[in-house]
Write an enzyme that holds these catalytic residues in place. Structure first.
Site, PDB file in Angstrom:
ATOM      1  N   LYS A 129       0.848  -1.212   0.000  1.00  0.00           N
ATOM      2  CA  LYS A 129       0.000   0.000   0.000  1.00  0.00           C
ATOM      3  C   LYS A 129       0.873   1.248   0.000  1.00  0.00           C
ATOM      4  O   LYS A 129       0.631   2.191  -0.767  1.00  0.00           O
ATOM      5  CB  LYS A 129      -0.892   0.008   1.234  1.00  0.00           C
ATOM      6  CG  LYS A 129      -1.532   1.360   1.537  1.00  0.00           C
ATOM      7  CD  LYS A 129      -2.378   1.365   2.787  1.00  0.00           C
ATOM      8  CE  LYS A 129      -1.634   1.588   4.053  1.00  0.00           C
ATOM      9  NZ  LYS A 129      -1.353   2.991   4.385  1.00  0.00           N
ATOM     10  N   ASN A 130       1.906   1.279   0.851  1.00  0.00           N
ATOM     11  CA  ASN A 130       2.673   2.514   1.019  1.00  0.00           C
ATOM     12  C   ASN A 130       3.640   2.774  -0.126  1.00  0.00           C
ATOM     13  O   ASN A 130       4.142   3.887  -0.263  1.00  0.00           O
ATOM     14  CB  ASN A 130       3.369   2.519   2.373  1.00  0.00           C
ATOM     15  CG  ASN A 130       2.338   2.638   3.498  1.00  0.00           C
ATOM     16  OD1 ASN A 130       1.190   2.995   3.251  1.00  0.00           O
ATOM     17  ND2 ASN A 130       2.733   2.300   4.711  1.00  0.00           N
ATOM     18  N   CYS A 137      -4.831   8.263   9.683  1.00  0.00           N
ATOM     19  CA  CYS A 137      -5.128   7.639  10.981  1.00  0.00           C
ATOM     20  C   CYS A 137      -4.693   8.582  12.109  1.00  0.00           C
ATOM     21  O   CYS A 137      -3.794   9.373  11.956  1.00  0.00           O
ATOM     22  CB  CYS A 137      -4.326   6.354  11.118  1.00  0.00           C
ATOM     23  SG  CYS A 137      -4.933   5.066  10.084  1.00  0.00           S
ATOM     24  N   ARG A 159       1.463  14.114  12.928  1.00  0.00           N
ATOM     25  CA  ARG A 159       1.758  13.942  11.482  1.00  0.00           C
ATOM     26  C   ARG A 159       2.075  15.279  10.801  1.00  0.00           C
ATOM     27  O   ARG A 159       1.432  15.699   9.849  1.00  0.00           O
ATOM     28  CB  ARG A 159       0.584  13.250  10.772  1.00  0.00           C
ATOM     29  CG  ARG A 159      -0.015  12.039  11.440  1.00  0.00           C
ATOM     30  CD  ARG A 159       0.901  10.851  11.572  1.00  0.00           C
ATOM     31  NE  ARG A 159       1.301  10.207  10.356  1.00  0.00           N
ATOM     32  CZ  ARG A 159       0.603   9.228   9.751  1.00  0.00           C
ATOM     33  NH1 ARG A 159      -0.555   8.871  10.233  1.00  0.00           N
ATOM     34  NH2 ARG A 159       1.065   8.659   8.650  1.00  0.00           N
ATOM     35  N   ASP A 190       4.772   0.074  11.935  1.00  0.00           N
ATOM     36  CA  ASP A 190       3.482  -0.441  11.443  1.00  0.00           C
ATOM     37  C   ASP A 190       3.230  -1.877  11.876  1.00  0.00           C
ATOM     38  O   ASP A 190       2.154  -2.412  11.599  1.00  0.00           O
ATOM     39  CB  ASP A 190       3.426  -0.361   9.909  1.00  0.00           C
ATOM     40  CG  ASP A 190       3.378   1.071   9.447  1.00  0.00           C
ATOM     41  OD1 ASP A 190       3.574   1.309   8.249  1.00  0.00           O
ATOM     42  OD2 ASP A 190       3.169   1.961  10.297  1.00  0.00           O
ATOM     43  N   ARG A 217      -8.613   0.085   4.835  1.00  0.00           N
ATOM     44  CA  ARG A 217      -7.751   1.071   4.166  1.00  0.00           C
ATOM     45  C   ARG A 217      -6.491   0.392   3.642  1.00  0.00           C
ATOM     46  O   ARG A 217      -5.907   0.826   2.657  1.00  0.00           O
ATOM     47  CB  ARG A 217      -7.330   2.167   5.149  1.00  0.00           C
ATOM     48  CG  ARG A 217      -8.444   3.047   5.618  1.00  0.00           C
ATOM     49  CD  ARG A 217      -7.946   4.168   6.486  1.00  0.00           C
ATOM     50  NE  ARG A 217      -6.884   4.908   5.779  1.00  0.00           N
ATOM     51  CZ  ARG A 217      -6.265   5.948   6.314  1.00  0.00           C
ATOM     52  NH1 ARG A 217      -6.563   6.329   7.525  1.00  0.00           N
ATOM     53  NH2 ARG A 217      -5.330   6.590   5.640  1.00  0.00           N
TER      54      ARG A 217
HETATM   55  C1  EPZ Z   1       4.475   6.577   6.317  1.00  0.00           C
HETATM   56  O1  EPZ Z   1       3.836   7.644   6.981  1.00  0.00           O
HETATM   57  C2  EPZ Z   1       3.440   5.470   6.241  1.00  0.00           C
HETATM   58  N1  EPZ Z   1       2.270   5.953   5.512  1.00  0.00           N
HETATM   59  C3  EPZ Z   1       3.030   5.045   7.656  1.00  0.00           C
HETATM   60  O2  EPZ Z   1       2.185   3.912   7.508  1.00  0.00           O
HETATM   61  C4  EPZ Z   1       4.270   4.615   8.428  1.00  0.00           C
HETATM   62  O3  EPZ Z   1       3.888   4.335   9.762  1.00  0.00           O
HETATM   63  C5  EPZ Z   1       5.305   5.742   8.415  1.00  0.00           C
HETATM   64  O4  EPZ Z   1       5.608   6.111   7.057  1.00  0.00           O
HETATM   65  C6  EPZ Z   1       6.606   5.325   9.091  1.00  0.00           C
HETATM   66  O5  EPZ Z   1       7.118   4.198   8.446  1.00  0.00           O
HETATM   67  C7  EPZ Z   1       2.353   5.985   4.167  1.00  0.00           C
HETATM   68  O6  EPZ Z   1       3.368   5.648   3.574  1.00  0.00           O
HETATM   69  C8  EPZ Z   1       1.115   6.463   3.452  1.00  0.00           C
HETATM   70  P1  EPZ Z   1       6.962   9.649   8.345  1.00  0.00           P
HETATM   71  P2  EPZ Z   1       4.542   9.102   6.979  1.00  0.00           P
HETATM   72  O7  EPZ Z   1       6.949  10.910   7.588  1.00  0.00           O
HETATM   73  O8  EPZ Z   1       5.273   9.300   5.712  1.00  0.00           O
HETATM   74  C9  EPZ Z   1       7.625  12.838  11.776  1.00  0.00           C
HETATM   75  C10 EPZ Z   1       0.321   2.574   7.814  1.00  0.00           C
HETATM   76  O9  EPZ Z   1      -0.075   1.999   8.832  1.00  0.00           O
HETATM   77  N2  EPZ Z   1       7.576  13.832  10.693  1.00  0.00           N
HETATM   78  O10 EPZ Z   1       8.015   8.643   8.069  1.00  0.00           O
HETATM   79  O11 EPZ Z   1       3.524  10.105   7.365  1.00  0.00           O
HETATM   80  C11 EPZ Z   1       6.283  12.159  11.998  1.00  0.00           C
HETATM   81  O12 EPZ Z   1       5.489  12.936  12.868  1.00  0.00           O
HETATM   82  C12 EPZ Z   1       0.809   4.002   7.912  1.00  0.00           C
HETATM   83  O13 EPZ Z   1       0.411   2.050   6.677  1.00  0.00           O
HETATM   84  C13 EPZ Z   1       7.877  15.155  10.987  1.00  0.00           C
HETATM   85  O14 EPZ Z   1       8.165  15.510  12.127  1.00  0.00           O
HETATM   86  O15 EPZ Z   1       5.557   8.921   8.170  1.00  0.00           O
HETATM   87  C14 EPZ Z   1       6.687  10.851  12.612  1.00  0.00           C
HETATM   88  O16 EPZ Z   1       6.928  11.045  13.983  1.00  0.00           O
HETATM   89  C15 EPZ Z   1       0.613   4.585   9.301  1.00  0.00           C
HETATM   90  N3  EPZ Z   1       7.842  16.063   9.971  1.00  0.00           N
HETATM   91  C16 EPZ Z   1       8.029  10.534  11.929  1.00  0.00           C
HETATM   92  O17 EPZ Z   1       8.486  11.761  11.385  1.00  0.00           O
HETATM   93  C17 EPZ Z   1       7.530  15.712   8.690  1.00  0.00           C
HETATM   94  O18 EPZ Z   1       7.540  16.591   7.797  1.00  0.00           O
HETATM   95  C18 EPZ Z   1       7.917   9.533  10.786  1.00  0.00           C
HETATM   96  O19 EPZ Z   1       6.918   9.992   9.905  1.00  0.00           O
HETATM   97  C19 EPZ Z   1       7.226  14.372   8.415  1.00  0.00           C
HETATM   98  C20 EPZ Z   1       7.258  13.440   9.436  1.00  0.00           C
END
Ligand code: EPZ
Length: 434
Positions: free
Chosen positions: A22-23, A120, A125, A309, A401
């Site tokens: 999915k991701n 979610c 985020r 995840d 989802r």
């Molecule tokens: C992706 O989310 C995935 N979603 C998430 O999967 C997954 O948990 C996550 O990566 C971590 O592997 C999709 O790919 C659609 P991040 P993403 O940016 O990109 C912080 C699922 O269950 N951060 O890697 O939103 C953030 O708050 C979903 O399939 C900032 O601070 O995750 C978090 O603490 C849930 N500033 C950490 O980084 C930013 O600009 C990691 O977030 C971006 C992120």
């Protein structure tokens, strides 16, 4: 409202085939609009997040055709970008990955406006790192009324970008914008997940010049245009991990097919550590467990660490092991909402800060529980399949989802699970399963 009715207590045995990731799909489907040519994407998981993103892509004018359940044709040539392109509809506000259109359209048209992402409820985020990357490339990013974000640039010029946080979304978004920028962009402290590599490979199939995806330094050399491509998405490591923990929690024996074992290493090693048996083949893994399982300690980390995840699914499994395990969630700030629901099934878990202290119990009892997000919902299904008696799981829309035909796949390995909609359906289920 659709619910799952589950009668647990059986060891699950049989075979399951994993769908596309999915991701990876969400990034790749967004990237496909970066060319005016047709792209054919195979192995797209048939889940609500991908269907929602495709609706939003169609709504901005792209031509989207389902060739079959898992193959999609996307042609971005019919998108009208008169400098007022705005992605803001009921679909795009539902999913987190809507922000990928920000990077994709900024790269192609040097302008994009997208409604801020939904997703979610597992944490705040933020998207500050995405914005930092776009601005480093020369874009002006602003928030406009109604929760929309606009990015525009006369030109996108390559730059050296250091991510303050390892972010999957920011890495993919910046990679897309830089792919059609001028000159060389280096993304330092990049995320290394398999889906980052998949999006980079897809962009390169379209004519981009991206090196180093899968390491923490990604080098992009901008090109003037991208062309159509055919691509097949990698298998979903988290769906695979979910079935691996399902096999262990129910003390079963499942052959999980269409996987890349290397992507599962952190999960396989943890399951082996607690006493499960994991046998790796070229494109499948067999996972089995019986008797008492041992405790362990887990800290979620960016890939190749233990994936956040898989945190909830592992907690449900450890809650049925002996001894005391500790899981520390280092990526998101609110990812233990499933704990209260597991406690209703008899789990003994205490959340302290960003750690869950899990004292194993010999068994769970069926209960009525509520899914709060995608992976929490999957964990509750695992717990219900291991529990004695009947469980009803609410809000399965979250689960749909990211899991294709989840109930069908579980029935194929002997699980008693049905989608129910009314009290009458529940009574019929209870009568049938006894
Ligand atoms: C992706 O989310 C995935 N979603 C998430 O999967 C997954 O948990 C996550 O990566 C971590 O592997 C999709 O790919 C659609 P991040 P993403 O940016 O990109 C912080 C699922 O269950 N951060 O890697 O939103 C953030 O708050 C979903 O399939 C900032 O601070 O995750 C978090 O603490 C849930 N500033 C950490 O980084 C930013 O600009 C990691 O977030 C971006 C992120």
């Amino acid at each position: 409202m659709e619910q799952y009715a589950i009668k647990g207590g059986k060891a699950l045995e049989g075979e399951v085939t994993i769908a596309g990731a999915k991701n990876a799909a969400l990034g790749i489907l967004a990237a496909a609009v970066m060319t005016d040519d047709e792209c054919i994407i195979e192995n797209v998981p048939d889940v609500s997040d991908t269907r929602t993103l495709l609706k939003a892509i169609e709504n901005i004018g792209a031509t989207v055709k389902y060739i079959d359940k898992h193959t999609v044709s996307i042609c971005g040539g019919s998108i009208v970008s008169d400098g007022n392109l705005c992605v803001d509809d009921e679909y795009i506000r539902k999913i987190r990955a809507s922000y990928y259109l920000l990077g994709a359209l900024l790269g192609k048209y040097k302008y994009s406006q997208v409604a801020l992402p939904g997703g979610c409820d597992i944490g705040s985020r933020p998207i500050d790192q995405h914005i930092k990357g776009f601005e480093a490339l020369g874009a002006k990013v602003s928030m406009v009324n109604g929760g929309k974000i606009t990015a525009k640039a006369d030109r996108l010029i390559g730059n050296h970008i250091y991510l303050d946080v390892v972010s999957v979304g920011a890495t993919i978004n910046i990679m897309m914008a830089a792919a059609l920028g001028e000159g060389k962009t280096t993304i330092e402290n990049a995320a290394k997940e398999p889906h980052i590599v998949d999006v980079a490979n897809f962009l390169n199939t379209m004519g981009a010049n991206i090196k180093g995806a899968g390491t923490d330094v990604i080098r992009v050399r901008g090109v003037s245009r991208l062309h159509g491509a055919e691509y097949s998405i990698i298998p979903d490591q988290i769906e695979a991990g979910t079935f691996m923990t399902m096999a262990v929690a129910t003390r079963g024996n499942i052959l999980i097919k269409n996987v890349i074992p290397k992507h599962l290493e952190a999960i396989s090693s943890k399951l082996s550590e607690i006493g499960a048996t994991v046998i790796e083949y070229d494109d499948s893994v067999r996972v089995m467990a019986d008797g008492v399982l041992k405790p362990t300690q887990i800290k979620t980390l960016p890939y190749p660490g233990f994936p956040t995840d898989m945190q909830a699914q592992m907690a449900a499994t450890l809650a049925l092991s002996e001894g005391t395990s500790i899981i520390t969630e280092s990526i998101f700030e609110n990812r233990f909402r499933y704990v209260a629901e597991l406690i209703r099934m008899g789990a003994d878990i205490r959340v302290e800060g960003n750690s869950a202290i899990i004292k194993g119990v010999p068994k769970f009892s069926g209960a009525n529980v509520q899914a709060s997000d995608l992976r929490a919902g999957a964990a509750l299904v695992i717990a219900a399949l291991a529990a004695e008696g009947i469980s009803i799981i609410d809000d399965i829309k979250y689960i749909k989802r990211g899991y294709e035909d989840f109930d069908e796949k579980i029935r194929a390995v002997g699980g008693e699970i049905e989608i129910v909609d009314t009290e009458k359906d529940i009574q019929k289920f209870k009568l049938r399963v006894g």
